[in-house]
Design a protein around this motif. Structure first.
Motif, short mmCIF file in Angstrom:
data_model
loop_
_atom_site.label_atom_id
_atom_site.label_comp_id
_atom_site.label_asym_id
_atom_site.label_seq_id
_atom_site.Cartn_x
_atom_site.Cartn_y
_atom_site.Cartn_z
N LEU A 73 -5.44 -29.05 -34.57
CA LEU A 73 -4.81 -27.75 -34.78
C LEU A 73 -5.44 -26.70 -33.86
CD1 LEU A 73 -2.58 -26.62 -36.63
CD2 LEU A 73 -4.38 -25.86 -38.18
N ALA A 74 -6.76 -26.81 -33.61
CA ALA A 74 -7.44 -25.87 -32.73
C ALA A 74 -7.01 -26.02 -31.29
CB ALA A 74 -8.95 -26.04 -32.85
N LYS A 75 -6.45 -27.18 -30.93
CA LYS A 75 -5.90 -27.35 -29.59
C LYS A 75 -4.47 -26.82 -29.50
CE LYS A 75 -8.59 -31.48 -28.39
NZ LYS A 75 -8.50 -32.92 -28.04
N LYS A 76 -3.88 -26.58 -30.66
CA LYS A 76 -2.50 -26.09 -30.71
C LYS A 76 -2.44 -24.58 -30.80
CE LYS A 76 0.91 -28.07 -31.09
NZ LYS A 76 2.04 -28.37 -30.16
N LEU A 77 -3.35 -23.97 -31.58
CA LEU A 77 -3.29 -22.53 -31.76
C LEU A 77 -4.69 -21.92 -31.76
CD1 LEU A 77 -3.82 -21.40 -35.07
CD2 LEU A 77 -2.10 -23.17 -35.30
N ALA A 78 -4.78 -20.74 -31.16
CA ALA A 78 -6.00 -19.95 -31.16
C ALA A 78 -5.73 -18.68 -31.95
CB ALA A 78 -6.43 -19.61 -29.73
N GLY A 99 -14.66 -20.63 -27.30
CA GLY A 99 -13.25 -20.96 -27.32
C GLY A 99 -12.96 -22.35 -26.77
N ARG A 100 -13.86 -22.89 -26.01
CA ARG A 100 -13.66 -24.22 -25.41
C ARG A 100 -14.17 -25.35 -26.30
NH1 ARG A 100 -9.84 -24.64 -22.62
NH2 ARG A 100 -10.71 -26.57 -21.75
N PHE A 101 -14.83 -25.02 -27.41
CA PHE A 101 -15.47 -26.06 -28.21
C PHE A 101 -14.52 -27.16 -28.69
CE2 PHE A 101 -17.30 -27.99 -32.00
CZ PHE A 101 -18.57 -28.33 -31.54
N PRO A 102 -13.29 -26.83 -29.13
CA PRO A 102 -12.41 -27.93 -29.57
C PRO A 102 -12.11 -28.94 -28.48
CG PRO A 102 -11.57 -25.81 -30.31
CD PRO A 102 -12.68 -25.51 -29.34
N HIS A 103 -12.29 -28.54 -27.23
CA HIS A 103 -11.99 -29.44 -26.12
C HIS A 103 -13.21 -30.29 -25.74
CE1 HIS A 103 -8.14 -27.37 -25.33
NE2 HIS A 103 -8.81 -26.27 -25.63
N ARG A 107 -20.15 -30.43 -25.17
CA ARG A 107 -20.51 -30.96 -23.85
C ARG A 107 -19.55 -30.41 -22.80
NH1 ARG A 107 -21.91 -37.38 -24.99
NH2 ARG A 107 -23.61 -36.99 -26.50
N PRO A 108 -19.73 -29.15 -22.42
CA PRO A 108 -18.78 -28.53 -21.48
C PRO A 108 -18.76 -29.21 -20.13
CG PRO A 108 -20.68 -27.11 -21.85
CD PRO A 108 -20.78 -28.21 -22.84
N ALA A 109 -17.57 -29.38 -19.60
CA ALA A 109 -17.35 -29.96 -18.27
C ALA A 109 -17.04 -28.82 -17.30
CB ALA A 109 -16.20 -30.95 -18.33
N PRO A 110 -16.99 -29.11 -16.01
CA PRO A 110 -16.64 -28.07 -15.03
C PRO A 110 -15.34 -27.34 -15.37
CG PRO A 110 -17.48 -29.99 -13.89
CD PRO A 110 -17.37 -30.37 -15.34
N GLU A 111 -14.35 -28.05 -15.89
CA GLU A 111 -13.08 -27.41 -16.26
C GLU A 111 -13.30 -26.34 -17.32
OE1 GLU A 111 -8.72 -28.45 -18.25
OE2 GLU A 111 -10.20 -30.04 -17.96
N ASP A 112 -14.17 -26.63 -18.29
CA ASP A 112 -14.45 -25.66 -19.35
C ASP A 112 -15.11 -24.41 -18.78
OD1 ASP A 112 -13.59 -27.33 -21.65
OD2 ASP A 112 -15.26 -28.60 -21.00
N ARG A 113 -16.06 -24.59 -17.88
CA ARG A 113 -16.72 -23.44 -17.26
C ARG A 113 -15.74 -22.62 -16.44
NH1 ARG A 113 -21.13 -27.14 -17.63
NH2 ARG A 113 -20.48 -28.32 -15.79
N GLU A 114 -14.80 -23.30 -15.81
CA GLU A 114 -13.77 -22.58 -15.04
C GLU A 114 -12.89 -21.74 -15.97
OE1 GLU A 114 -11.58 -25.34 -12.71
OE2 GLU A 114 -13.31 -25.97 -11.51
N ALA A 149 -10.38 -16.29 -27.52
CA ALA A 149 -9.14 -16.94 -27.94
C ALA A 149 -8.33 -17.39 -26.73
CB ALA A 149 -8.32 -15.98 -28.81
N TYR A 150 -8.32 -16.57 -25.70
CA TYR A 150 -7.60 -16.91 -24.46
C TYR A 150 -8.20 -18.16 -23.81
CZ TYR A 150 -6.24 -16.47 -19.52
OH TYR A 150 -5.78 -16.71 -18.25
N ALA A 151 -9.53 -18.26 -23.79
CA ALA A 151 -10.20 -19.40 -23.17
C ALA A 151 -9.89 -20.71 -23.89
CB ALA A 151 -11.71 -19.17 -23.14
N GLN A 152 -9.49 -20.63 -25.13
CA GLN A 152 -9.17 -21.84 -25.89
C GLN A 152 -7.95 -22.55 -25.30
OE1 GLN A 152 -9.57 -21.05 -30.08
NE2 GLN A 152 -8.41 -22.86 -30.68
N ASP A 153 -7.12 -21.79 -24.59
CA ASP A 153 -6.00 -22.34 -23.80
C ASP A 153 -5.05 -23.17 -24.67
OD1 ASP A 153 -4.46 -22.72 -21.56
OD2 ASP A 153 -5.58 -24.47 -20.87
N THR A 154 -4.48 -22.52 -25.65
CA THR A 154 -3.55 -23.17 -26.57
C THR A 154 -2.12 -22.70 -26.30
OG1 THR A 154 -3.93 -21.43 -28.19
CG2 THR A 154 -5.29 -23.42 -28.38
#
Length: 252
Positions: A73-78, A99-103, A107-114, A149-154
């Motif tokens: 659900l956290a990947k669907k809505l922020a 905001g990137r934690f559900p993804h 363990r953040p990857a380069p995409e998360d930092r971007e 919330a924006y960074a969660q990218d939902t």
């Protein structure tokens, strides 16, 4: 699509929502408006699963919120809640990074930092990235939470009174950013607003609650009539066209 079917909610003996049914089409900006005590924030909290449903059903693209795993659900809505209290000794960058934690699950990857860097830039926070939350003004903190919330990218973004603590400059900037997210990135945004003119300027659709019920819903141009607003707010509201936009003259 967001589907809300026969939702009723009581707080003790007080009925807050009464058999609310509503469909919010995918894409664009939908504003929830209405007088104080109308049930807007309660409906928001039920949609965001901050309150447990007592009756009825709410789903996002067919995902029933009662039965969907929290991470999915956290990947669907922020969401951005009205209560914006946060831990003070945390940096802006780390706060937005939550905001990137559900993804990445820690363990953040380069995409998360971007994504985090993009959110800091989008909301004019790069210069504050390494400052602590308690060093910011109320308006700056609000922008940090929206950026998170924006960074969660939902696909769906739900915001409960996001203009709180924002001055005119940043309130307008935020509504323009939400409009751009809907138009450019195909996001579906539901925003609870008190100021009807922000809804009129930036929303595709407006839904009005009053006394726990949906009393009006329409495309913005159809919604913004003197009769409709006067009935919702129990006061005379004059509508004027200013530079091609319908404006409610309700302050005088």
């Amino acid at each position: 699509m967001i589907e809300i079917d026969n939702v009723t909610f009581h707080h003790g003996k007080a009925r807050i929502l009464n058999d609310v049914s509503l469909k919010i089409e995918k894409g664009g900006v939908t504003a929830l408006i209405g007088p104080n005590g109308a049930g807007k924030s309660t409906l928001f909290a039920l949609m965001a699963r901050l309150l447990a449903l007592q009756s009825g059903r709410i789903s996002f693209d067919g995902m029933d919120i009662r039965h969907s795993p929290p991470r999915e659900l956290a990947k669907k809505l922020a969401i951005l809640r009205q209560d914006t209290s946060v831990a003070t000794r945390i940096s802006v960058r780390d706060m937005v990074g939550f905001g990137r934690f559900p993804h990445h699950l820690g363990r953040p990857a380069p995409e998360d930092r971007e994504k985090v860097a993009g959110a800091l830039t989008e909301f004019d926070l790069t210069g504050f990235a390494d400052r602590f939350i308690d060093e910011l003004s109320g308006g700056q903190r609000q922008r940090v939470l929206v950026a998170m919330a924006y960074a969660q990218d939902t696909e769906y973004l739900l915001l409960d009174e996001p203009l709180n603590n924002l001055d005119m400059h940043y309130a307008r900037a935020l509504m323009r950013q939400l409009r751009e997210l809907a138009d450019t990135h195909g996001k579906t945004i539901v925003v609870v607003l008190h100021e009807i003119n922000y809804a009129a300027a930036y929303a595709d659709r407006i839904v009005a609650l009053k006394d726990g019920e949906v009393v009006s819903q329409a495309r913005t141009a159809e919604f913004m009539t003197e009769e409709n607003l006067s009935r919702i707010y129990n006061m005379d509201v004059r509508i004027e066209m200013v530079d091609g936009r319908l404006i409610a003259l309700h302050h005088a």
